[in-house]
Design a protein around this motif. Structure first.
Motif, PDB file in Angstrom:
ATOM      1  N   THR A  41       1.252  -1.099  -0.133  1.00 20.23           N
ATOM      2  CA  THR A  41      -0.072  -0.125  -0.246  1.00 20.23           C
ATOM      3  C   THR A  41       0.728   1.457   0.176  1.00 20.23           C
ATOM      4  O   THR A  41       0.544   2.295  -0.239  1.00 20.23           O
ATOM      5  CB  THR A  41      -1.260  -0.283   1.237  1.00 20.23           C
ATOM      6  N   ARG A  46       2.236   6.702  -2.292  1.00 21.81           N
ATOM      7  CA  ARG A  46       3.755   7.121  -3.577  1.00 21.81           C
ATOM      8  C   ARG A  46       3.484   7.362  -5.177  1.00 21.81           C
ATOM      9  O   ARG A  46       4.056   8.207  -5.378  1.00 21.81           O
ATOM     10  CB  ARG A  46       4.872   5.812  -3.622  1.00 21.81           C
ATOM     11  N   ARG A 115      -6.632   9.276   2.392  1.00 16.59           N
ATOM     12  CA  ARG A 115      -6.363   7.729   2.660  1.00 16.59           C
ATOM     13  C   ARG A 115      -7.699   6.988   2.800  1.00 16.59           C
ATOM     14  O   ARG A 115      -7.491   5.847   2.441  1.00 16.59           O
ATOM     15  CB  ARG A 115      -6.699   7.864   4.149  1.00 16.59           C
ATOM     16  N   ARG A 136       0.803   0.715   6.808  1.00 16.75           N
ATOM     17  CA  ARG A 136       0.876   1.589   8.324  1.00 16.75           C
ATOM     18  C   ARG A 136      -0.047   1.555   8.981  1.00 16.75           C
ATOM     19  O   ARG A 136      -0.215   1.098  10.540  1.00 16.75           O
ATOM     20  CB  ARG A 136       1.273   3.130   7.906  1.00 16.75           C
ATOM     21  N   ASP A 137      -1.131   1.570   8.445  1.00 16.29           N
ATOM     22  CA  ASP A 137      -3.290   1.243   8.767  1.00 16.29           C
ATOM     23  C   ASP A 137      -3.722  -0.226   8.821  1.00 16.29           C
ATOM     24  O   ASP A 137      -4.959  -0.303   8.441  1.00 16.29           O
ATOM     25  CB  ASP A 137      -3.579   2.523   8.434  1.00 16.29           C
ATOM     26  N   ARG A 186      10.953  10.540   8.523  1.00 20.06           N
ATOM     27  CA  ARG A 186       8.945   9.983   8.224  1.00 20.06           C
ATOM     28  C   ARG A 186       8.863   9.250   8.921  1.00 20.06           C
ATOM     29  O   ARG A 186       7.467   9.183   8.861  1.00 20.06           O
ATOM     30  CB  ARG A 186       9.983   9.218   6.653  1.00 20.06           C
ATOM     31  N   ASP A 190       4.966   9.867  10.398  1.00 19.76           N
ATOM     32  CA  ASP A 190       3.866   8.412   9.899  1.00 19.76           C
ATOM     33  C   ASP A 190       3.118   8.415  11.545  1.00 19.76           C
ATOM     34  O   ASP A 190       1.950   8.188  11.244  1.00 19.76           O
ATOM     35  CB  ASP A 190       4.651   7.328   9.523  1.00 19.76           C
ATOM     36  N   ARG A 193       1.252  11.970  13.043  1.00 22.69           N
ATOM     37  CA  ARG A 193      -0.507  12.707  12.057  1.00 22.69           C
ATOM     38  C   ARG A 193      -1.569  11.798  12.315  1.00 22.69           C
ATOM     39  O   ARG A 193      -1.572  11.150  12.581  1.00 22.69           O
ATOM     40  CB  ARG A 193      -0.411  12.340  10.492  1.00 22.69           C
TER      41      ARG A 193
END
Ligand code: DC
Length: 240
Positions: A41, A46, A115, A136-137, A186, A190, A193
């Protein structure tokens, strides 16, 4: 889709962790072992960043980025058991790994509307079959109900070394210190946020893999999945 990971016979393995924690290589190896599709993802965030930069859009301007994301057509293809995101029919490939994209991607990934759009697409990929999805999620937001959740981490030094090696493979020169600083910047964005920050999902198995090879790490995940599948009385249903 209200509860995507409860689809009968479709298994979702969620792999989260910070940049260069080995998610991509381990998830790809695990997907191969299981015969599932592999979904990166980060490559989607990106690709959106790459497209915005290609079009000369100010990536700090959410209105311009959101207008673009609603204008483009996002589709997917599976090649070699890997999902590829196409923008207006084009697959940007390794261009999304270039440093100018890497520097801006966290800004775009922090935009709730971006997102929202990408999460819908990520969930829709279960229609193509079982998958190992990394990001990440994934365990916290995209598929919170899957019982197969992992969080990978490694020391900052090991992560910087891995990322430097990846860059060198793409013929991009960078100092170890520079790479380490970029990773830290980064990570901060990440985890800090407000929308879907990087965190360990409830029920995730945390694996510190600084001293594990890719194969060893993938095998650890595979053993967990098998054990959990046995405990649940089946292995083949991703519901919770
Ligand atoms: O894993 P990566 O370095 O290719 O990810 C690129 C960026 O995208 C990273 O800064 C975090 C963000 N990302 C995200 O916010 N959510 C995801 N599910 C995957 C990546």
């Amino acid at each position: 889709m209200s509860n995507p990971s409860t689809t009968d016979n479709v298994v979702v393995v969620a792999v989260d962790g910070p940049a260069a924690s080995g998610k991509s290589t381990v998830s790809r190896a695990l997907a191969r072992m299981l015969g599932y599709n592999y979904v990166d993802t980060g490559a989607m965030y990106r690709a959106i960043t790459w497209k915005a930069l290609e079009e000369g859009i100010d990536v700090e301007d959410p209105i311009a980025v959101i207008a673009m994301i609603h204008r483009i057509k996002i589709t997917f293809e599976i090649v070699d058991h890997q999902a590829r995101m196409l923008i207006d029919g084009f697959y940007p490939g390794d261009a999304v790994r270039k440093p100018h994209v890497t520097e801006k991607v966290s800004t775009i990934a922090a935009m709730p509307e971006v997102r929202h759009v990408l999460v819908q697409h990520q969930r829709s990929l279960t229609k193509l079959g079982s998958l190992v999805m990394e990001g990440r999620d994934i365990g916290t937001v995209v598929f919170p109900n899957t019982p197969y959740k992992f969080y990978l981490e490694a020391s900052p030094e090991v992560r910087a070394r891995r990322r430097k090696r990846d860059l060198e493979a793409m013929k991009i020169d960078a100092s170890q210190e520079g790479v380490k600083e970029s990773l830290q910047r980064r990570d901060k964005k990440d985890t800090g946020r407000s929308t879907s920050p990087l965190q360990i999902a409830l029920g995730a198995t945390v694996i510190e893999n600084s001293n594990l090879s890719v194969e060893e790490n993938a095998k650890v995940l595979l053993d967990h999945i098998r054990q959990q599948g046995q405990r649940r009385g089946s292995f083949g249903v991703g519901g919770a």
